[in-house]
Design a protein around this motif. Structure first.
Motif, PDB file in Angstrom:
ATOM      1  N   ARG A  48       0.873  -1.172   0.000  1.00 21.89           N
ATOM      2  CA  ARG A  48       0.000   0.000   0.000  1.00 21.89           C
ATOM      3  C   ARG A  48       0.912   1.225   0.000  1.00 21.89           C
ATOM      4  N   ALA A  49       1.065   1.812  -1.157  1.00 20.33           N
ATOM      5  CA  ALA A  49       2.007   2.928  -1.305  1.00 20.33           C
ATOM      6  C   ALA A  49       1.541   4.131  -0.490  1.00 20.33           C
ATOM      7  N   PRO A  50       2.469   4.789   0.204  1.00 19.54           N
ATOM      8  CA  PRO A  50       2.096   6.009   0.909  1.00 19.54           C
ATOM      9  C   PRO A  50       1.698   7.112  -0.074  1.00 19.54           C
ATOM     10  N   GLN A  51       0.961   8.076   0.398  1.00 16.61           N
ATOM     11  CA  GLN A  51       0.589   9.225  -0.426  1.00 16.61           C
ATOM     12  C   GLN A  51       1.478  10.400  -0.038  1.00 16.61           C
ATOM     13  N   GLU A  52       2.116  10.996  -1.025  1.00 18.64           N
ATOM     14  CA  GLU A  52       2.974  12.137  -0.719  1.00 18.64           C
ATOM     15  C   GLU A  52       2.137  13.305  -0.215  1.00 18.64           C
ATOM     16  N   THR A  53       2.533  13.840   0.926  1.00 20.40           N
ATOM     17  CA  THR A  53       1.814  14.913   1.585  1.00 20.40           C
ATOM     18  C   THR A  53       2.789  15.991   2.019  1.00 20.40           C
ATOM     19  N   VAL A  54       2.411  17.229   1.808  1.00 21.33           N
ATOM     20  CA  VAL A  54       3.227  18.367   2.210  1.00 21.33           C
ATOM     21  C   VAL A  54       2.486  19.120   3.302  1.00 21.33           C
ATOM     22  N   THR A  55       3.156  19.349   4.420  1.00 18.81           N
ATOM     23  CA  THR A  55       2.569  20.092   5.527  1.00 18.81           C
ATOM     24  C   THR A  55       3.361  21.369   5.747  1.00 18.81           C
ATOM     25  N   GLU A  56       2.678  22.486   5.767  1.00 13.84           N
ATOM     26  CA  GLU A  56       3.314  23.751   6.118  1.00 13.84           C
ATOM     27  C   GLU A  56       3.301  23.880   7.640  1.00 13.84           C
ATOM     28  N   ARG A  57       4.478  23.808   8.239  1.00 13.49           N
ATOM     29  CA  ARG A  57       4.575  23.761   9.697  1.00 13.49           C
ATOM     30  C   ARG A  57       4.638  25.139  10.337  1.00 13.49           C
ATOM     31  N   SER A  58       4.910  26.139   9.574  1.00 15.05           N
ATOM     32  CA  SER A  58       5.102  27.463  10.143  1.00 15.05           C
ATOM     33  C   SER A  58       3.774  28.105  10.494  1.00 15.05           C
TER      34      SER A  58
ATOM     35  N   LEU B 128      11.388   7.464   3.384  1.00 17.73           N
ATOM     36  CA  LEU B 128      11.385   7.416   4.842  1.00 17.73           C
ATOM     37  C   LEU B 128      11.221   5.978   5.320  1.00 17.73           C
ATOM     38  N   PRO B 129      12.054   5.539   6.274  1.00 15.54           N
ATOM     39  CA  PRO B 129      12.121   4.112   6.601  1.00 15.54           C
ATOM     40  C   PRO B 129      10.892   3.550   7.300  1.00 15.54           C
ATOM     41  N   GLY B 130      10.071   4.401   7.904  1.00 18.55           N
ATOM     42  CA  GLY B 130       8.926   3.892   8.645  1.00 18.55           C
ATOM     43  C   GLY B 130       7.658   3.777   7.835  1.00 18.55           C
ATOM     44  N   GLU B 131       7.764   3.828   6.497  1.00 14.23           N
ATOM     45  CA  GLU B 131       6.569   3.861   5.663  1.00 14.23           C
ATOM     46  C   GLU B 131       6.343   2.566   4.876  1.00 14.23           C
ATOM     47  N   GLY B 132       6.941   1.470   5.361  1.00 13.27           N
ATOM     48  CA  GLY B 132       6.611   0.162   4.811  1.00 13.27           C
ATOM     49  C   GLY B 132       7.534  -0.347   3.722  1.00 13.27           C
ATOM     50  N   TRP B 133       8.616   0.354   3.449  1.00 24.05           N
ATOM     51  CA  TRP B 133       9.540  -0.091   2.399  1.00 24.05           C
ATOM     52  C   TRP B 133      10.281  -1.357   2.803  1.00 24.05           C
ATOM     53  N   ALA B 134      10.561  -2.197   1.816  1.00 29.57           N
ATOM     54  CA  ALA B 134      11.450  -3.337   2.053  1.00 29.57           C
ATOM     55  C   ALA B 134      12.833  -2.788   2.387  1.00 29.57           C
ATOM     56  N   ASN B 135      13.566  -3.522   3.210  1.00 26.96           N
ATOM     57  CA  ASN B 135      14.915  -3.099   3.603  1.00 26.96           C
ATOM     58  C   ASN B 135      14.877  -1.690   4.198  1.00 26.96           C
TER      59      ASN B 135
END
Length: 334
Positions: free
Chosen positions: A61-71, A140-147
């Motif tokens: 289940r591929a992640p969806q690219e999301t942009v958050t403006e933190r400021s 990002l390593p916590g998003e379900g990628w192999a290795n």
């Protein structure tokens, strides 16, 4: 042409206006994240995808690219990008190339990639000084990628090789490509400088016959050690997963993996950093010194974490980019 840093940062404050109307949004067209329309500021000249057939090890289940403006300040842009399934580099070209390039790996605790504060802003500092800058959007390593533990390193290796393959198109000397990273991106940078020759992905094309070793490395307030005593807990958990073994911790702590042919390092940390202890930098310095690798280290009493350029203004630590540039000349970067 040299740009006064205070003038540069004042201009940077204006850039947030372009995104002030939408503070958080799903990324449906990735180039929008790479190249916001910030009035009056240089933008990436192009985007280079790392993997022509798609990134390896895609989650079911591929992640969806999301942009958050933190400021919360409408005049300051501080975007964080997660769900990156299209690893890529945003390219900033100088008007007068000096033949050198810098691969920038922004931080974000391996939770997201902070593209403005530790990516685009640094690129805009580099290009007036002749450097071609490549801002890396890494997985990002916590998003379900192999290795999972090696996906960011794989992207960094691939990026270095692609820069070298296309060096002539950017008027770059392929031997003069540096790495610079911040916080968790500092871990990507330090890991690349330690494990540039590690095989962490299957070769794709002719780029993968080239070296991924940077001419020099500058991990800035970096996450280094996975030792839970001093590790940044969030980065460690996302990189290694739950209950990692001591062997896994050591395998992903750059201070444990410095090779005899590691590149020269520039290390920078504030001793009042309450997010990533400066002991991370000190352990890496000790490991480099033990191997006889040239290393320059700057510790500042104040600066906190994540100062980059904008939060360094008015403090002694604001001189750090000039210190890096003076050092870079001594190791052949220019």
């Amino acid at each position: 042409m040299t740009i006064n840093r205070r003038s540069f940062m004042a201009a940077s404050l204006v850039s947030g206006l372009a995104l002030s109307a939408t503070r958080t949004y799903a990324q449906t067209r990735p180039p929008q994240a790479d190249s916001p329309r910030a009035p009056g500021l240089p933008q990436p000249s192009e985007t280079i995808d790392l993997w022509p057939a798609g990134a390896p090890g895609m989650p079911a289940r591929a992640p969806q690219e999301t942009v958050t403006e933190r400021s919360s300040d409408e005049l300051v842009t501080d975007r964080a990008v997660l769900g990156i399934t299209r690893p890529r580099m945003a390219v900033f070209r100088p008007d007068r190339p000096n033949g050198a390039a810098v691969l920038l790996t922004p931080g974000g605790g391996y939770k997201h990639v902070v593209v403005d504060k530790e990516g685009y802003e640094m690129a805009r500092w580099l290009t007036p000084r002749g450097f071609t800058a490549f801002v890396l959007f890494y997985r990002l390593p916590g998003e379900g990628w192999a290795n999972r533990s090696d996906v960011a390193l794989a992207d960094a290796q691939r990026a270095m090789r692609l820069v070298r393959l296309r060096a002539s198109a950017f008027a770059i000397d392929p031997e003069r490509v540096a790495a610079m990273g911040f916080s968790a991106g500092g871990h990507v940078c330090a890991d690349l400088a330690a494990r540039f020759a590690a095989r962490v992905y299957a070769p794709v094309d002719e780029a993968d016959t080239l070296s991924a070793k940077p001419i020099c490395a500058a991990p800035v307030y970096p996450v280094v050690s996975m030792d839970p005593v001093i590790a940044h807990a969030g980065s460690r958990d996302l990189l290694l997963g739950p209950a990692p073994t001591p062997a896994l911790e050591a395998a992903h702590s750059p201070d444990h993996n410095v090779p005899a042919d590691a590149p020269p390092h520039f290390l920078l940390h504030a001793e009042d950093d309450d997010v990533v202890p400066s002991e991370n930098t000190l352990r890496l310095r000790a490991a480099l010194k033990a191997r006889g690798i040239p290393v320059e280290t700057h510790l500042f009493a104040q600066g906190g974490h994540g100062f980059g350029l904008r939060k360094a203004i008015g403090k002694p630590v604001e001189v750090w980019p000039d210190l890096w540039r003076a050092w870079a000349r001594t190791v052949g970067l220019g």
